[in-house]
Enzyme design. Structure first.
Site, PDB file in Angstrom:
ATOM      1  N   CYS A  56      -6.556   1.676  -5.937  1.00 15.84           N
ATOM      2  CA  CYS A  56      -7.575   1.641  -5.181  1.00 15.84           C
ATOM      3  C   CYS A  56      -7.564   3.287  -3.985  1.00 15.84           C
ATOM      4  O   CYS A  56      -6.449   3.985  -3.721  1.00 15.84           O
ATOM      5  CB  CYS A  56      -8.458   0.709  -4.515  1.00 15.84           C
ATOM      6  SG  CYS A  56      -7.726   0.184  -2.626  1.00 15.84           S
ATOM      7  N   ALA A  59      -5.752   2.262  -1.035  1.00 13.72           N
ATOM      8  CA  ALA A  59      -4.489   2.686  -1.549  1.00 13.72           C
ATOM      9  C   ALA A  59      -3.593   3.770  -1.544  1.00 13.72           C
ATOM     10  O   ALA A  59      -2.853   4.278  -0.810  1.00 13.72           O
ATOM     11  CB  ALA A  59      -3.480   1.538  -2.535  1.00 13.72           C
ATOM     12  N   ARG A  90       6.202  -0.458  -1.377  1.00 12.48           N
ATOM     13  CA  ARG A  90       6.027   0.355  -1.921  1.00 12.48           C
ATOM     14  C   ARG A  90       7.145   1.168  -1.137  1.00 12.48           C
ATOM     15  O   ARG A  90       7.373   0.792   0.029  1.00 12.48           O
ATOM     16  CB  ARG A  90       4.722   1.382  -1.480  1.00 12.48           C
ATOM     17  CG  ARG A  90       4.225   3.084  -1.796  1.00 12.48           C
ATOM     18  CD  ARG A  90       3.508   3.554  -1.816  1.00 12.48           C
ATOM     19  NE  ARG A  90       3.809   5.449  -2.468  1.00 12.48           N
ATOM     20  CZ  ARG A  90       3.760   5.954  -1.867  1.00 12.48           C
ATOM     21  NH1 ARG A  90       4.214   5.767   0.045  1.00 12.48           N
ATOM     22  NH2 ARG A  90       4.092   7.332  -2.399  1.00 12.48           N
TER      23      ARG A  90
END
Ligand code: CFN
Ligand code: HCA
Length: 535
Positions: A56, A59, A90
């Site tokens: 999204c 993100a 991440r």
């Protein structure tokens, strides 16, 4: 094995007719003999109900671009899940230079609850900022909005302004609610605009602090990629002003305007800043690719060509020769295992394209590739050295009008030199997926789980490079999966050492005895059967 149009039609025929019509525009069987170049639809809304691999806007903004800046505290105003996801998954690494100014290992969130949705979350956000200032004392703070914040209308900007007045530091508010746009790509744009407007150019430096001063843009130091690239660039003699944003610093970012050249590794997430830096400060940019041995070599040569200095060119060649001598024989060993194999390469923006070169030099052909959220130019290609913007002060970038900074603008590349470089640096190199893939291979935009399984049954790849959302489904089908987002806890995969590490890792996957215990679907299931009638 190549894919036929008929096989593709059979896969899409399983969809209801409206969906079928839509998905057809997002899939191509590469054919270089068509009269006009093939066109793929991209950057459009995923059909509701389809399980996409996309993320999204939040993100893209907080998780990807802003999150890796280590000397800032990044507060997620929203549910703890959103905060945790963009913090813990991440693998943007960061070194601690100043022990009090690396906050990467902390996850900050307002942890919104139902009562905050009903009564508003601004007070809670103010309280979190107060706590952050009393405990951590960062030089700057970012606040990122998640979906519920946009829905209830909390005013992030107002909270940020009050905190700035109270504490005398910058507090950046990003209205990157998850539902904005069609993917994380919208969030990249929001982050780029915010950083350009509020941070870049605010530093005191007027001149580059050293010769050959460059910025490295779109390098997020996943698994240490940025460190490997920096190692080589520094050895050649470049001075890196700032890396955006892997192992990046707010304090360095403020001086990004003094660099002589911007290198753009990921063109999807930070191209906006590259363009805005050119317009505002006259800094040209070069599309680079440090994934793969040959791509790294070509990139290093292009950068040296840009500066056009003989000593720099000589040093570049010496470093290339030294690195090759060190890794070539080891790579040859791995090539023996990889030779003749095939891969799917489906990643978010630029990696779906960048990793194909590395696969190719190991002897692996990419038979299907695509991007989750890239735009048409990522497929169709672009120039390595883009047109310089002589009309810099009049150009509008969507969502933000950047104007020439009259005090600091300096056209760092003359139009004559630009013309010369255009001839020397080949156009289109490593800059688009459609141009480089072979005829008969498949290009898919916004691939979904159903299609993944169907394409696997037909193309029978030896390895599938994608992300966490399909990794285990793929492995249960008996095919090794390599995550090209997180590198599966490994890395670096960029540069010379990275190519070697990547080869080692995928050879380990190929050689694992695990696959003997799983039967791939094409061995015990019939291929396509029957069709579903239109809804
Ligand atoms: S590190 Fe980059 S390279 S920034 Fe982008 S487009 Fe994502 S987080 Mo996942 S791995 Fe991926 Fe690219 Fe650029 Fe990463 S291919 S999807 S938004 N991406
Ligand atoms: C994101 C981040 C992501 C997800 C990776 C994946 C990443 O899109 O929010 O799906 O495996 O690289 O961490 O792209």
């Amino acid at each position: 094995m190549a894919m036929t149009e008929k096989q593709l039609e059979e896969i899409l025929a399983q969809y209801p007719s409206k969906t079928q019509k839509n998905r057809k525009k997002h899939v191509l069987v590469k054919d270089s003999t068509t009269e006009n170049p093939q066109v793929i639809e991209a950057n459009t809304r995923t059909i509701p109900g389809i399980i996409t691999n996309r993320g999204c806007a939040y993100a893209g903004c907080k998780g990807v671009v802003v999150g890796p800046i280590k000397d800032m505290v990044h507060i997620t105003h929203g549910p703890v899940g959103c905060a945790y996801y963009t913090w813990g998954t991440r693998r943007n690494k960061a070194k601690t230079e100043d022990p009090d100014k690396n906050f990467i290992n902390y996850c900050f969130t307002t942890d919104m609850q139902e009562s905050d949705i009903v009564f508003g979350g601004e007070k809670k956000l103010t309280k979190v900022i107060d706590d952050v200032m009393s405990i951590f004392k960062p030089n700057a703070i970012s606040i990122a909005a998640t979906c519920p914040v946009g829905l209830i209308g909390d005013d992030l900007g107002a909270v940020a302004r009050k905190a700035e007045e109270k504490y005398g530091i910058q507090v950046l508010a990003f209205n990157c609610e998850g539902y904005k746009g069609v993917s994380q790509s919208a969030g990249h744009h929001i982050a780029n605009n915010g950083l350009m407007q509020h941070v870049i150019g605010k530093g005191a430096l007027e001149e580059a602090p050293a010769k050959y001063a460059i910025n490295l843009l779109g390098e997020y130091n996943i698994g240490g990629d940025g460190w490997e690239v920096e190692r080589v660039l520094k050895e050649i003699g470049y001075h890196i002003v700032t890396v955006m944003t892997g192992d990046g610093k707010y304090e360095d970012l403020k001086n990004a305007h003094v660099a002589e050249l911007n290198l753009v590794q990921c063109h999807r997430s930070i191209n906006y800043i590259a363009e805005m830096l050119e317009i505002k400060y006259g800094t040209p940019w070069l599309k680079v690719n440090f994934v793969g041995v040959q791509a790294t070599i070509d990139t290093l040569r292009n950068i040296a060509e840009y500066f056009g200095d003989e000593a720099l060119t000589e040093k570049t060649e010496a470093v290339i020769a030294k690195e090759l001598a060190r890794i070539e024989s080891k790579l040859d060993q791995y090539k023996k295992i990889c030779e003749g194999k095939t891969a799917f390469c489906f990643v978010g923006g630029s990696r779906g394209h960048h990793y194909q070169g590395l696969f190719r030099e190991l002897g692996i052909e990419t038979v299907l590739a695509g991007y989750e959220f890239a735009h048409r130019d990522d497929y169709e290609g672009r120039q390595v050295i883009p047109d310089i913007k002589l009309d810099a002060d009049t150009k509008n970038i969507p969502d933000l009008t950047v104007e020439k900074d009259p005090e600091r603008f300096k056209l760092k590349l003359s139009p004559e030199r630009y013309e010369e470089l255009k001839k020397k640096i080949p156009l289109g190199q490593y800059c688009g997926m459609n141009v480089e893939m072979k005829d008969g291979t498949v290009i898919v935009d916004d691939l979904n789980h159903y299609e993944t399984e169907e394409f696997i049954k037909i193309l029978k790849p030896d390895i599938l490079a994608s992300g966490i959302k399909d990794k285990y489904v793929i492995q249960k089908m008996g095919i090794p999966s390599k995550q090209l987002h997180s590198y599966d806890y490994s890395g670096p995969y960029a540069g010379f050492n990275g190519a070697l590490k990547f080869a080692e890792d995928i050879c380990m996957s190929f050689s694992s005895p695990t696959w003997n215990f799983i039967t791939p679907p094409w061995k015990d299931e019939p291929l396509l059967t029957g069709t579903v009638a239109d809804a």
